[in-house]
Design an enzyme around this catalytic site. Sequence first.
Site, short mmCIF file in Angstrom:
data_model
loop_
_atom_site.label_atom_id
_atom_site.label_comp_id
_atom_site.label_asym_id
_atom_site.label_seq_id
_atom_site.Cartn_x
_atom_site.Cartn_y
_atom_site.Cartn_z
N CYS A 91 0.87 -1.23 -0.12
CA CYS A 91 0.03 0.03 0.00
C CYS A 91 0.95 1.26 0.01
CB CYS A 91 -1.02 0.09 1.20
SG CYS A 91 -0.09 0.23 2.68
N CYS A 143 2.70 1.46 3.13
CA CYS A 143 4.20 0.47 3.09
C CYS A 143 5.32 1.28 2.29
CB CYS A 143 3.61 -0.76 2.70
SG CYS A 143 2.49 -1.50 3.59
#
Length: 76
Positions: free
Chosen positions: A10, A13
Amino acid sequence: MKIEILGSGCAKCKKTKEIVEQAVTEAGIDAEIVKVEDMDTILSYGVMLTPGVVVDGDVKIAGKIPSLDNVKKWIS
Protein backbone atom coordinates in the site's frame (compact mmCIF):
# COMPACT_ATOMS: atom_id res chain seq x y z
CA MET A 1 21.89 -5.60 9.61
CA LYS A 2 18.61 -6.82 8.17
CA ILE A 3 15.64 -4.47 7.99
CA GLU A 4 12.27 -5.86 6.98
CA ILE A 5 9.40 -3.69 5.78
CA LEU A 6 6.15 -5.49 6.51
CA GLY A 7 3.18 -4.67 4.29
CA SER A 8 1.05 -5.50 1.32
CA GLY A 9 2.39 -2.80 -0.95
CA CYS A 10 0.00 0.00 0.00
CA ALA A 11 1.00 3.67 -0.20
CA LYS A 12 1.93 3.75 3.51
CA CYS A 13 4.13 0.68 3.07
CA LYS A 14 5.92 2.26 0.11
CA LYS A 15 6.46 5.50 2.07
CA THR A 16 7.86 3.48 4.99
CA LYS A 17 10.33 1.76 2.65
CA GLU A 18 11.43 5.15 1.27
CA ILE A 19 12.02 6.49 4.79
CA VAL A 20 14.02 3.40 5.81
CA GLU A 21 16.15 3.60 2.66
CA GLN A 22 16.80 7.31 3.27
CA ALA A 23 17.79 6.66 6.91
CA VAL A 24 20.19 3.88 5.91
CA THR A 25 21.76 6.08 3.23
CA GLU A 26 22.12 9.09 5.53
CA ALA A 27 23.56 6.97 8.35
CA GLY A 28 26.02 5.32 5.97
CA ILE A 29 25.10 1.87 7.27
CA ASP A 30 25.37 -1.36 5.32
CA ALA A 31 21.93 -2.92 5.67
CA GLU A 32 19.83 -5.41 3.76
CA ILE A 33 16.34 -3.97 3.23
CA VAL A 34 13.70 -6.59 2.49
CA LYS A 35 10.03 -6.04 1.62
CA VAL A 36 7.84 -8.70 3.25
CA GLU A 37 4.37 -9.07 1.73
CA ASP A 38 3.53 -12.61 2.88
CA MET A 39 0.75 -12.31 5.49
CA ASP A 40 1.80 -15.47 7.35
CA THR A 41 5.29 -14.04 7.81
CA ILE A 42 3.90 -10.67 8.90
CA LEU A 43 1.57 -12.34 11.40
CA SER A 44 4.45 -14.47 12.71
CA TYR A 45 5.97 -11.23 14.07
CA GLY A 46 2.71 -10.48 15.87
CA VAL A 47 2.02 -7.55 13.55
CA MET A 48 -1.69 -7.10 12.87
CA LEU A 49 -1.53 -3.68 11.18
CA THR A 50 0.86 -2.62 8.45
CA PRO A 51 3.18 -1.02 7.70
CA GLY A 52 5.68 -2.50 10.08
CA VAL A 53 9.43 -2.29 10.48
CA VAL A 54 11.58 -5.12 11.85
CA VAL A 55 15.29 -4.59 12.56
CA ASP A 56 17.32 -7.78 13.05
CA GLY A 57 14.19 -9.68 14.09
CA ASP A 58 12.94 -7.01 16.52
CA VAL A 59 9.62 -5.30 15.66
CA LYS A 60 10.18 -1.55 15.98
CA ILE A 61 6.83 -0.21 14.80
CA ALA A 62 3.54 -1.48 13.40
CA GLY A 63 0.46 0.21 12.03
CA LYS A 64 1.98 3.55 11.13
CA ILE A 65 4.70 5.24 9.13
CA PRO A 66 7.85 5.80 11.20
CA SER A 67 9.65 9.13 11.34
CA LEU A 68 13.07 9.43 9.75
CA ASP A 69 14.57 10.28 13.15
CA ASN A 70 13.12 7.16 14.76
CA VAL A 71 14.47 4.91 12.01
CA LYS A 72 17.91 6.46 12.43
CA LYS A 73 17.77 5.72 16.18
CA TRP A 74 16.82 2.09 15.54
CA ILE A 75 19.69 1.47 13.14
CA SER A 76 22.46 3.34 14.94
